[in-house]
Design a protein around this motif. Structure first.
Motif, mmCIF file in Angstrom:
data_model
loop_
_atom_site.group_PDB
_atom_site.id
_atom_site.type_symbol
_atom_site.label_atom_id
_atom_site.label_comp_id
_atom_site.label_asym_id
_atom_site.label_seq_id
_atom_site.Cartn_x
_atom_site.Cartn_y
_atom_site.Cartn_z
ATOM 1 N N CYS A 96 34.281 39.788 90.163
ATOM 2 C CA CYS A 96 35.667 40.607 91.659
ATOM 3 C C CYS A 96 34.083 40.042 92.876
ATOM 4 N N ALA A 97 35.118 39.339 94.016
ATOM 5 C CA ALA A 97 34.851 39.205 94.987
ATOM 6 C C ALA A 97 35.571 39.793 96.409
ATOM 7 N N LEU A 98 34.666 39.556 96.977
ATOM 8 C CA LEU A 98 35.103 39.695 98.409
ATOM 9 C C LEU A 98 34.933 38.859 99.399
ATOM 10 N N ASP A 99 36.417 39.405 99.916
ATOM 11 C CA ASP A 99 36.867 38.361 100.515
ATOM 12 C C ASP A 99 36.765 38.830 101.858
ATOM 13 N N ARG A 100 35.680 38.533 103.214
ATOM 14 C CA ARG A 100 35.440 38.599 104.899
ATOM 15 C C ARG A 100 36.312 37.779 105.633
ATOM 16 N N ARG A 101 37.308 37.099 105.601
ATOM 17 C CA ARG A 101 38.358 36.004 106.686
ATOM 18 C C ARG A 101 39.208 37.172 107.623
ATOM 19 N N PHE A 102 38.998 38.699 107.080
ATOM 20 C CA PHE A 102 39.760 39.643 107.772
ATOM 21 C C PHE A 102 41.428 39.149 107.939
ATOM 22 N N ALA A 103 41.579 38.349 106.504
ATOM 23 C CA ALA A 103 42.853 37.387 106.496
ATOM 24 C C ALA A 103 43.615 38.410 105.163
ATOM 25 N N GLY A 104 45.146 37.988 105.033
ATOM 26 C CA GLY A 104 45.638 38.257 103.783
ATOM 27 C C GLY A 104 45.023 37.710 101.908
ATOM 28 N N THR A 105 45.705 38.669 101.357
ATOM 29 C CA THR A 105 45.213 37.701 99.461
ATOM 30 C C THR A 105 45.267 36.703 99.359
ATOM 31 N N SER A 106 44.014 35.745 99.222
ATOM 32 C CA SER A 106 43.401 34.436 98.698
ATOM 33 C C SER A 106 43.636 34.525 97.388
ATOM 34 N N LEU A 107 44.192 33.501 96.477
ATOM 35 C CA LEU A 107 43.892 33.278 95.632
ATOM 36 C C LEU A 107 42.732 31.673 94.635
ATOM 37 N N ASP A 108 42.253 31.544 96.471
ATOM 38 C CA ASP A 108 41.430 30.263 95.938
ATOM 39 C C ASP A 108 40.266 30.268 96.408
ATOM 40 N N PRO A 109 38.691 30.755 95.356
ATOM 41 C CA PRO A 109 38.077 30.841 95.264
ATOM 42 C C PRO A 109 36.540 30.978 95.781
ATOM 43 N N ASN A 110 37.137 30.069 97.002
ATOM 44 C CA ASN A 110 36.046 29.032 98.554
ATOM 45 C C ASN A 110 36.505 30.002 98.752
ATOM 46 N N GLU A 111 37.174 31.214 99.507
ATOM 47 C CA GLU A 111 37.343 31.408 100.774
ATOM 48 C C GLU A 111 36.908 33.164 100.323
ATOM 49 N N TYR A 112 36.059 32.983 99.207
ATOM 50 C CA TYR A 112 35.577 34.763 98.766
ATOM 51 C C TYR A 112 33.987 34.691 98.870
ATOM 52 N N GLU A 113 33.639 35.237 99.530
ATOM 53 C CA GLU A 113 32.066 34.970 99.834
ATOM 54 C C GLU A 113 30.933 35.801 98.726
ATOM 55 N N TYR A 114 30.980 36.740 98.859
ATOM 56 C CA TYR A 114 30.620 37.751 97.651
ATOM 57 C C TYR A 114 30.776 38.256 96.259
ATOM 58 N N TRP A 115 29.965 37.968 95.363
ATOM 59 C CA TRP A 115 30.770 37.388 94.293
ATOM 60 C C TRP A 115 29.830 38.706 92.970
ATOM 61 N N GLY A 116 30.022 39.420 92.375
ATOM 62 C CA GLY A 116 29.927 40.427 91.364
ATOM 63 C C GLY A 116 28.814 39.475 90.274
ATOM 64 N N GLN A 117 27.963 39.910 89.315
ATOM 65 C CA GLN A 117 27.686 39.004 88.462
ATOM 66 C C GLN A 117 28.740 38.733 86.971
ATOM 67 N N GLY A 118 29.904 39.173 87.228
ATOM 68 C CA GLY A 118 30.396 39.147 85.785
ATOM 69 C C GLY A 118 30.726 39.708 85.005
ATOM 70 N N THR A 119 31.356 40.095 84.165
ATOM 71 C CA THR A 119 31.420 40.820 82.654
ATOM 72 C C THR A 119 32.067 40.229 82.077
ATOM 73 N N GLN A 120 31.832 40.319 80.834
ATOM 74 C CA GLN A 120 32.406 39.245 80.193
ATOM 75 C C GLN A 120 33.584 40.109 78.973
ATOM 76 N N VAL A 121 34.913 39.362 78.658
ATOM 77 C CA VAL A 121 36.243 39.986 77.672
ATOM 78 C C VAL A 121 36.220 39.623 76.487
ATOM 79 N N THR A 122 36.013 39.712 75.742
ATOM 80 C CA THR A 122 36.777 39.465 73.903
ATOM 81 C C THR A 122 37.841 39.982 73.876
ATOM 82 N N VAL A 123 38.930 38.632 73.385
ATOM 83 C CA VAL A 123 39.697 39.393 72.770
ATOM 84 C C VAL A 123 39.728 38.753 71.407
ATOM 85 N N SER A 124 40.545 39.702 70.696
ATOM 86 C CA SER A 124 39.689 38.715 68.681
ATOM 87 C C SER A 124 41.618 38.787 68.577
ATOM 88 N N SER A 125 41.910 37.561 67.993
ATOM 89 C CA SER A 125 43.581 37.953 67.013
ATOM 90 C C SER A 125 43.195 38.181 66.801
#
Length: 125
Positions: A96-125
């Motif tokens: 998850c990431a937080l965008d501090r630009r006071f703008a609309g939603t963004s698809l660009d990861p470079n526009e997000y300032e803060y990030w979490g450490q991540g959580t693994q999702v594994t889908v078995s087929s």
């Protein structure tokens, strides 16, 4: 200091569901848009979903549209990602990431300032 902490990842069979949560602290959460991204081994980080500060506007990657739902609870400083009909290609570390630009939603990861450490999702087929 801003902290984002993801939870809810795990191993699931194809076709199953998972719900990821992201808890934010150290920031006025309700002011900012939030996003979910993912990164599979050997691949670039890619956009999954985003939600505006109010929750009114949401955006999704084409690959997850109709299967994933992003939502937020500003009273609890949390943003969730409900993932249904999971496929093996959804396997990745989700951030998850937080965008501090006071703008609309963004698809660009470079526009997000803060990030979490991540959580693994594994889908078995």
């Amino acid at each position: 200091q801003v902290h984002l902490v993801e939870s809810g990842g795990g191993l699931v069979q194809g076709g199953g569901s998972l719900r990821l949560s992201c808890a934010a602290s150290g920031v006025t959460f309700s002011r900012y848009a939030m996003g979910w991204f993912r990164q599979a081994p050997g691949k670039d980080r890619e956009f999954v979903a985003a939600i505006s500060w109010s929750g009114v506007t949401t955006d999704y990657a084409d690959s997850v549209k109709g299967r994933f739902t992003i939502s937020r609870d500003n009273a609890k400083n949390m943003v969730d990602l409900q993932m249904n009909s999971l496929k093996s290609e959804d396997t990745a570390v989700y951030y998850c990431a937080l965008d501090r630009r006071f703008a609309g939603t963004s698809l660009d990861p470079n526009e997000y300032e803060y990030w979490g450490q991540g959580t693994q999702v594994t889908v078995s087929s």
